[in-house]
Design a protein around this motif. Structure first.
Motif, PDB file in Angstrom:
ATOM      1  N   ALA A   1       1.082  -1.368  -0.609  1.00 50.17           N
ATOM      2  CA  ALA A   1       0.317  -0.022   0.158  1.00 50.17           C
ATOM      3  C   ALA A   1       0.817   0.909   0.287  1.00 50.17           C
ATOM      4  O   ALA A   1       2.054   1.543   0.716  1.00 50.17           O
ATOM      5  CB  ALA A   1      -0.777   0.343   1.313  1.00 50.17           C
ATOM      6  N   PHE A   2       0.533   2.086  -0.608  1.00 52.86           N
ATOM      7  CA  PHE A   2       1.535   3.230  -0.674  1.00 52.86           C
ATOM      8  C   PHE A   2       1.717   3.782   0.398  1.00 52.86           C
ATOM      9  O   PHE A   2       2.370   4.815   0.399  1.00 52.86           O
ATOM     10  CB  PHE A   2       0.381   4.709  -1.642  1.00 52.86           C
ATOM     11  N   ASP A   3       0.325   4.074   1.914  1.00 56.89           N
ATOM     12  CA  ASP A   3       0.743   4.551   3.251  1.00 56.89           C
ATOM     13  C   ASP A   3       1.756   3.711   3.717  1.00 56.89           C
ATOM     14  O   ASP A   3       1.683   3.840   5.044  1.00 56.89           O
ATOM     15  CB  ASP A   3      -1.178   4.782   3.606  1.00 56.89           C
ATOM     16  N   ASP A   4       1.883   2.704   3.148  1.00 58.58           N
ATOM     17  CA  ASP A   4       2.809   1.924   4.148  1.00 58.58           C
ATOM     18  C   ASP A   4       4.634   2.088   4.187  1.00 58.58           C
ATOM     19  O   ASP A   4       5.006   1.424   4.905  1.00 58.58           O
ATOM     20  CB  ASP A   4       2.859  -0.124   3.408  1.00 58.58           C
ATOM     21  N   ILE A   5       4.193   3.407   2.886  1.00 51.80           N
ATOM     22  CA  ILE A   5       5.578   3.929   3.163  1.00 51.80           C
ATOM     23  C   ILE A   5       5.757   5.406   3.697  1.00 51.80           C
ATOM     24  O   ILE A   5       5.043   5.578   2.888  1.00 51.80           O
ATOM     25  CB  ILE A   5       6.707   3.500   1.578  1.00 51.80           C
ATOM     26  N   ASP A   6       6.214   5.851   4.393  1.00 48.24           N
ATOM     27  CA  ASP A   6       6.253   7.174   4.822  1.00 48.24           C
ATOM     28  C   ASP A   6       7.234   7.880   3.702  1.00 48.24           C
ATOM     29  O   ASP A   6       8.017   7.137   2.927  1.00 48.24           O
ATOM     30  CB  ASP A   6       7.546   7.122   5.924  1.00 48.24           C
ATOM     31  N   ASP A   7       6.848   9.351   3.827  1.00 51.98           N
ATOM     32  CA  ASP A   7       8.056   9.970   2.591  1.00 51.98           C
ATOM     33  C   ASP A   7       9.217  10.100   3.427  1.00 51.98           C
ATOM     34  O   ASP A   7       9.462  10.199   4.832  1.00 51.98           O
ATOM     35  CB  ASP A   7       6.924  11.516   3.310  1.00 51.98           C
ATOM     36  N   GLU A   8       9.736  10.553   2.533  1.00 54.51           N
ATOM     37  CA  GLU A   8      11.389  10.239   2.590  1.00 54.51           C
ATOM     38  C   GLU A   8      11.845   8.657   3.437  1.00 54.51           C
ATOM     39  O   GLU A   8      12.846   8.988   4.634  1.00 54.51           O
ATOM     40  CB  GLU A   8      11.943  11.192   3.434  1.00 54.51           C
ATOM     41  N   ASP A   9      11.104   7.874   2.573  1.00 55.02           N
ATOM     42  CA  ASP A   9      11.690   6.461   3.171  1.00 55.02           C
ATOM     43  C   ASP A   9      11.729   5.382   2.033  1.00 55.02           C
ATOM     44  O   ASP A   9      11.526   5.494   1.418  1.00 55.02           O
ATOM     45  CB  ASP A   9      10.126   6.251   4.042  1.00 55.02           C
ATOM     46  N   VAL A  10      12.692   3.906   2.295  1.00 58.05           N
ATOM     47  CA  VAL A  10      11.861   3.153   1.830  1.00 58.05           C
ATOM     48  C   VAL A  10      11.644   1.979   1.911  1.00 58.05           C
ATOM     49  O   VAL A  10      12.244   1.446   3.371  1.00 58.05           O
ATOM     50  CB  VAL A  10      14.089   3.088   1.123  1.00 58.05           C
ATOM     51  N   ARG A  11      12.147   0.840   1.136  1.00 56.01           N
ATOM     52  CA  ARG A  11      11.177  -0.934   1.918  1.00 56.01           C
ATOM     53  C   ARG A  11      11.753  -1.131   0.726  1.00 56.01           C
ATOM     54  O   ARG A  11      11.830  -1.296  -0.316  1.00 56.01           O
ATOM     55  CB  ARG A  11       9.997  -0.471   1.865  1.00 56.01           C
ATOM     56  N   ARG A  12      12.748  -2.398   1.211  1.00 59.30           N
ATOM     57  CA  ARG A  12      12.868  -3.310   1.055  1.00 59.30           C
ATOM     58  C   ARG A  12      11.767  -4.138   0.010  1.00 59.30           C
ATOM     59  O   ARG A  12      10.781  -4.507   0.643  1.00 59.30           O
ATOM     60  CB  ARG A  12      13.540  -4.596   1.826  1.00 59.30           C
ATOM     61  N   PHE A  13      12.116  -5.014  -1.652  1.00 57.98           N
ATOM     62  CA  PHE A  13      11.134  -5.720  -2.043  1.00 57.98           C
ATOM     63  C   PHE A  13      11.886  -7.057  -2.415  1.00 57.98           C
ATOM     64  O   PHE A  13      12.296  -6.783  -3.225  1.00 57.98           O
ATOM     65  CB  PHE A  13       9.731  -4.406  -2.879  1.00 57.98           C
ATOM     66  N   ASP A  14      11.100  -7.757  -2.474  1.00 58.71           N
ATOM     67  CA  ASP A  14      11.746  -9.563  -2.735  1.00 58.71           C
ATOM     68  C   ASP A  14      11.099 -10.034  -3.852  1.00 58.71           C
ATOM     69  O   ASP A  14      10.020  -9.821  -3.501  1.00 58.71           O
ATOM     70  CB  ASP A  14      12.528 -10.367  -1.622  1.00 58.71           C
ATOM     71  N   HIS A  15      11.060  -9.411  -4.822  1.00 62.98           N
ATOM     72  CA  HIS A  15      10.488 -10.492  -5.617  1.00 62.98           C
ATOM     73  C   HIS A  15      10.798 -12.078  -7.458  1.00 62.98           C
ATOM     74  O   HIS A  15      12.047 -11.112  -6.937  1.00 62.98           O
ATOM     75  CB  HIS A  15       9.494  -9.747  -6.687  1.00 62.98           C
TER      76      HIS A  15
END
Length: 103
Positions: free
Chosen positions: A9-23
């Protein structure tokens, strides 16, 4: 042909943040800045450290290991010790969900 893949979800990442995604055996870094989303390879090109542990400021991700910096919009390196660009991927928000084109 695009292969749009849901990330979170877009809201799962805060502004000025990064998230790992494995695919599909690959690690990506998903960034949010100024209500826009960006995606790149998830490992620093210098020593293969996960960028999800780094710091995002404006359009820049800083690697947590040696402080190398990349522009999240196009992956270009912004200073030593990194000199090889990150591969970037198209990213968008649809229906409140972030999608990236992994093709």
């Amino acid at each position: 042909m695009p292969q749009w893949t849901p990330v979170c979800a877009f809201d799962d990442i805060d502004d000025e943040d990064v998230r790992r995604f494995d695919h599909a055996g690959k690690t990506f870094a998903i960034y949010r800045y100024d209500d826009k989303v960006y995606a790149s390879d998830g490992l620093c090109t210098h020593e293969q450290v996960h960028l999800c542990d780094g710091l995002v400021q404006a359009h820049v991700i800083e690697c947590p290991k040696h402080n190398g910096r990349f522009d999240i919009r196009d992956g270009r390196p912004l200073g030593a010790p990194v000199c090889v660009a990150l591969k970037t991927y198209p990213a968008k928000v649809e229906g409140g969900e972030i999608l990236i084109d992994v093709a």
